[in-house]
Design a protein around this motif. Structure first.
Motif, PDB file in Angstrom:
ATOM      1  N   MET A 130       0.844  -1.130  -0.114  1.00  0.00           N
ATOM      2  CA  MET A 130       0.132   0.016  -0.090  1.00  0.00           C
ATOM      3  C   MET A 130       0.804   1.248   0.025  1.00  0.00           C
ATOM      4  SD  MET A 130      -1.516   0.147   3.871  1.00  0.00           S
ATOM      5  CE  MET A 130      -0.617  -0.073   5.388  1.00  0.00           C
ATOM      6  N   LEU A 131       0.331   2.365  -0.631  1.00  0.00           N
ATOM      7  CA  LEU A 131       0.821   3.710  -0.688  1.00  0.00           C
ATOM      8  C   LEU A 131       0.007   4.756   0.043  1.00  0.00           C
ATOM      9  CD1 LEU A 131       2.055   3.676  -4.516  1.00  0.00           C
ATOM     10  CD2 LEU A 131       3.586   3.758  -2.520  1.00  0.00           C
ATOM     11  N   PRO A 132       0.340   4.704   1.298  1.00  0.00           N
ATOM     12  CA  PRO A 132      -0.469   5.736   1.900  1.00  0.00           C
ATOM     13  C   PRO A 132      -0.283   7.207   1.889  1.00  0.00           C
ATOM     14  CG  PRO A 132       0.956   4.278   3.588  1.00  0.00           C
ATOM     15  CD  PRO A 132       1.186   3.966   2.152  1.00  0.00           C
ATOM     16  N   TYR A 133      -0.918   8.019   2.072  1.00  0.00           N
ATOM     17  CA  TYR A 133      -0.952   9.386   1.816  1.00  0.00           C
ATOM     18  C   TYR A 133      -0.076  10.022   0.534  1.00  0.00           C
ATOM     19  CZ  TYR A 133      -1.579   8.608   6.612  1.00  0.00           C
ATOM     20  OH  TYR A 133      -2.182   8.217   7.894  1.00  0.00           O
ATOM     21  N   HIS A 134       0.946  10.593   0.672  1.00  0.00           N
ATOM     22  CA  HIS A 134       1.687  11.246  -0.702  1.00  0.00           C
ATOM     23  C   HIS A 134       3.134  11.106  -0.489  1.00  0.00           C
ATOM     24  CE1 HIS A 134       3.057  14.814   1.581  1.00  0.00           C
ATOM     25  NE2 HIS A 134       1.641  14.742   2.354  1.00  0.00           N
ATOM     26  N   PRO A 135       3.830  11.165  -1.640  1.00  0.00           N
ATOM     27  CA  PRO A 135       5.170  11.148  -1.686  1.00  0.00           C
ATOM     28  C   PRO A 135       5.872  12.350  -0.787  1.00  0.00           C
ATOM     29  CG  PRO A 135       4.611  11.388  -3.939  1.00  0.00           C
ATOM     30  CD  PRO A 135       3.351  11.353  -3.105  1.00  0.00           C
ATOM     31  N   VAL A 136       7.053  11.947  -0.549  1.00  0.00           N
ATOM     32  CA  VAL A 136       7.901  12.922   0.134  1.00  0.00           C
ATOM     33  C   VAL A 136       9.111  13.285  -0.796  1.00  0.00           C
ATOM     34  CG1 VAL A 136       9.003  13.589   2.172  1.00  0.00           C
ATOM     35  CG2 VAL A 136       7.131  12.175   2.557  1.00  0.00           C
ATOM     36  N   LEU A 137       9.211  14.495  -1.465  1.00  0.00           N
ATOM     37  CA  LEU A 137      10.066  14.539  -2.198  1.00  0.00           C
ATOM     38  C   LEU A 137      11.213  15.579  -1.770  1.00  0.00           C
ATOM     39  CD1 LEU A 137       7.659  15.692  -5.472  1.00  0.00           C
ATOM     40  CD2 LEU A 137       8.643  13.244  -4.750  1.00  0.00           C
ATOM     41  N   ARG A 138      12.367  15.329  -2.397  1.00  0.00           N
ATOM     42  CA  ARG A 138      13.568  16.058  -1.924  1.00  0.00           C
ATOM     43  C   ARG A 138      14.493  16.125  -3.418  1.00  0.00           C
ATOM     44  NH1 ARG A 138      18.213  14.870   2.401  1.00  0.00           N
ATOM     45  NH2 ARG A 138      19.331  16.995   2.102  1.00  0.00           N
ATOM     46  N   PHE A 139      14.486  17.322  -3.976  1.00  0.00           N
ATOM     47  CA  PHE A 139      15.204  17.691  -5.368  1.00  0.00           C
ATOM     48  C   PHE A 139      16.698  18.209  -4.548  1.00  0.00           C
ATOM     49  CE2 PHE A 139      11.250  18.284  -7.051  1.00  0.00           C
ATOM     50  CZ  PHE A 139      11.653  17.398  -8.430  1.00  0.00           C
TER      51      PHE A 139
ATOM     52  N   VAL B 175      10.005  20.541   2.476  1.00  0.00           N
ATOM     53  CA  VAL B 175       9.257  19.317   2.008  1.00  0.00           C
ATOM     54  C   VAL B 175       7.859  19.959   1.428  1.00  0.00           C
ATOM     55  CG1 VAL B 175       7.917  17.263   2.281  1.00  0.00           C
ATOM     56  CG2 VAL B 175       9.945  18.023   3.711  1.00  0.00           C
ATOM     57  N   PRO B 176       7.870  19.745  -0.193  1.00  0.00           N
ATOM     58  CA  PRO B 176       6.699  20.144  -0.780  1.00  0.00           C
ATOM     59  C   PRO B 176       5.332  19.674  -0.200  1.00  0.00           C
ATOM     60  CG  PRO B 176       8.233  19.358  -2.207  1.00  0.00           C
ATOM     61  CD  PRO B 176       8.848  18.753  -0.787  1.00  0.00           C
ATOM     62  N   GLN B 177       4.333  20.499  -0.349  1.00  0.00           N
ATOM     63  CA  GLN B 177       2.959  20.228   0.249  1.00  0.00           C
ATOM     64  C   GLN B 177       2.069  19.362  -0.796  1.00  0.00           C
ATOM     65  OE1 GLN B 177       2.180  20.765   3.650  1.00  0.00           O
ATOM     66  NE2 GLN B 177       4.505  21.024   3.574  1.00  0.00           N
ATOM     67  N   ALA B 178       1.110  18.758  -0.059  1.00  0.00           N
ATOM     68  CA  ALA B 178       0.203  17.854  -0.933  1.00  0.00           C
ATOM     69  C   ALA B 178      -1.129  18.659  -1.161  1.00  0.00           C
ATOM     70  CB  ALA B 178      -0.029  16.497  -0.355  1.00  0.00           C
ATOM     71  N   ASP B 179      -1.608  18.649  -2.116  1.00  0.00           N
ATOM     72  CA  ASP B 179      -2.733  19.131  -2.653  1.00  0.00           C
ATOM     73  C   ASP B 179      -3.897  18.271  -2.050  1.00  0.00           C
ATOM     74  OD1 ASP B 179      -4.992  20.284  -3.927  1.00  0.00           O
ATOM     75  OD2 ASP B 179      -4.403  19.828  -5.645  1.00  0.00           O
ATOM     76  N   GLU B 180      -4.318  18.796  -1.137  1.00  0.00           N
ATOM     77  CA  GLU B 180      -5.774  18.049  -0.368  1.00  0.00           C
ATOM     78  C   GLU B 180      -6.648  17.683  -1.146  1.00  0.00           C
ATOM     79  OE1 GLU B 180      -5.503  16.821   2.480  1.00  0.00           O
ATOM     80  OE2 GLU B 180      -3.384  17.702   2.867  1.00  0.00           O
ATOM     81  N   ALA B 181      -6.948  18.604  -2.244  1.00  0.00           N
ATOM     82  CA  ALA B 181      -8.375  18.051  -3.355  1.00  0.00           C
ATOM     83  C   ALA B 181      -7.856  16.868  -3.941  1.00  0.00           C
ATOM     84  CB  ALA B 181      -8.246  19.277  -4.223  1.00  0.00           C
TER      85      ALA B 181
ATOM     86  N   PRO C 267       0.636   9.808   9.150  1.00  0.00           N
ATOM     87  CA  PRO C 267       1.225  11.040   8.587  1.00  0.00           C
ATOM     88  C   PRO C 267       2.920  11.253   8.848  1.00  0.00           C
ATOM     89  CG  PRO C 267      -0.926  11.310   8.968  1.00  0.00           C
ATOM     90  CD  PRO C 267      -0.524  10.231   9.822  1.00  0.00           C
ATOM     91  N   ASN C 268       3.640  11.426   7.897  1.00  0.00           N
ATOM     92  CA  ASN C 268       4.979  11.712   8.134  1.00  0.00           C
ATOM     93  C   ASN C 268       5.586  10.854   8.948  1.00  0.00           C
ATOM     94  OD1 ASN C 268       4.246  14.686   6.955  1.00  0.00           O
ATOM     95  ND2 ASN C 268       3.249  15.357   8.918  1.00  0.00           N
ATOM     96  N   SER C 269       5.408   9.596   8.939  1.00  0.00           N
ATOM     97  CA  SER C 269       6.049   8.402   9.659  1.00  0.00           C
ATOM     98  C   SER C 269       6.952   7.931   8.561  1.00  0.00           C
ATOM     99  CB  SER C 269       5.122   7.462  10.199  1.00  0.00           C
ATOM    100  OG  SER C 269       4.450   6.918   9.341  1.00  0.00           O
TER     101      SER C 269
ATOM    102  N   VAL D 148       2.646  18.396  -4.783  1.00  0.00           N
ATOM    103  CA  VAL D 148       2.513  16.892  -5.341  1.00  0.00           C
ATOM    104  C   VAL D 148       0.923  16.436  -4.712  1.00  0.00           C
ATOM    105  CG1 VAL D 148       4.800  16.333  -4.759  1.00  0.00           C
ATOM    106  CG2 VAL D 148       2.983  15.948  -3.048  1.00  0.00           C
ATOM    107  N   THR D 149       0.506  15.471  -5.623  1.00  0.00           N
ATOM    108  CA  THR D 149      -0.519  14.971  -5.347  1.00  0.00           C
ATOM    109  C   THR D 149      -0.574  13.772  -4.322  1.00  0.00           C
ATOM    110  OG1 THR D 149      -0.534  13.296  -6.873  1.00  0.00           O
ATOM    111  CG2 THR D 149      -1.291  15.300  -7.580  1.00  0.00           C
TER     112      THR D 149
END
Length: 249
Positions: free
Chosen positions: A144-153, A159-165, A211-213, A236-237
């Motif tokens: 399973m893929l919970p929540y959203h990806p945590v990106l780092r360039f 940390v980029p935020q996720a679009d709650e929509a 979240p965030n774990s 991100v989505t």
């Protein structure tokens, strides 16, 4: 007087003897009276004697046939019952186990991360300034893929935020061989973003059950040789089951 009786008696005896001899010579009287009963008795006795063994033999054969049929039927019934009872159970059990293991349907508590997936990052021409992240389950179990990806360039410190929509109704789950998706808005199309720069390295982190774990090992998909440009509007989505949900974002 004595002399006269003797000839008469003698004559009478001779006559009787002659009659007896005549009767014996013809044989009709003796045979007609004695031979018929004896012959009838013997015939009847012979008939009964010959019929009795035939009846006994027939009974024995019939009984033997019945016994054989019953024995055969009983053996056949037991054998058939045993075979019918054990084989389908074994076959059904084996088929069910094999199917369950191969398809691996149903709920899972295994997390998708860099150890059981392959991750790619591909810039998209449409929508403008967007990038598609694809995660493919290469393991043998559903994850399973919970929540959203945590990106780092590169070495970015935020940390980029996720679009709650884009929050899905259910957690995205991937069976072996399936893929999940996330979209990345790299920069504002109207140039309203700030702090823009070009990155050449991307790290994709995975979240755990809260979240965030920490969800396990991260992935480092390659970027185009020229890198990708991003600014402060980077977001991100959530992980999506369908690529269409990402492309329409």
């Amino acid at each position: 007087m004595r002399t006269r009786r003797t000839p008469l008696l003698a004559a009478t005896g001779v006559a009787l003897a002659g009659l007896a001899l005549t009767a014996c010579g013809s044989g009709s009287g003796t045979k007609d009276e004695g031979a018929a009963p004896v012959s009838s008795s013997k015939a009847a006795s012979s008939s009964v004697s010959s019929a009795q063994p035939a009846s006994d033999s027939g009974t024995a054969r019939s009984t033997g046939a019945t016994g054989t049929a019953n024995g055969s039927g009983s053996a056949s019934g037991k054998g058939s019952g045993s075979g019918s009872g054990s084989k389908p159970a074994s076959g059904t059990s084996g088929s069910a186990k094999a199917t369950g293991s191969a398809a691996d349907p149903g709920p899972t508590n295994i997390l998708c991360n860099g150890s059981n997936t392959t991750v790619t990052a591909q810039p998209m021409s449409r929508p403008l300034n967007h990038m598609l992240i694809t995660v493919k389950n290469t393991g043998r179990k559903t994850c399973m893929l919970p929540y959203h990806p945590v990106l780092r360039f590169d070495e970015m410190q935020w940390v980029p935020q996720a679009d709650e929509a884009t929050h899905p109704q259910a957690v995205t789950t991937l069976r072996p061989g399936e893929s999940g998706y996330a979209g990345v808005l790299l920069s504002a199309a109207d140039g309203s973003g700030s702090g823009g720069m070009t990155a050449h390295k991307l790290t994709v982190g995975f979240q755990g059950r809260t979240p965030n774990s920490d969800g396990g090992p991260a992935a480092t998909p390659s970027l185009p040789a020229k890198g990708v440009y991003y600014d402060s509007t980077l977001k991100v989505t959530y992980w999506q089951q369908s690529i269409d949900d990402v492309l329409s974002w």
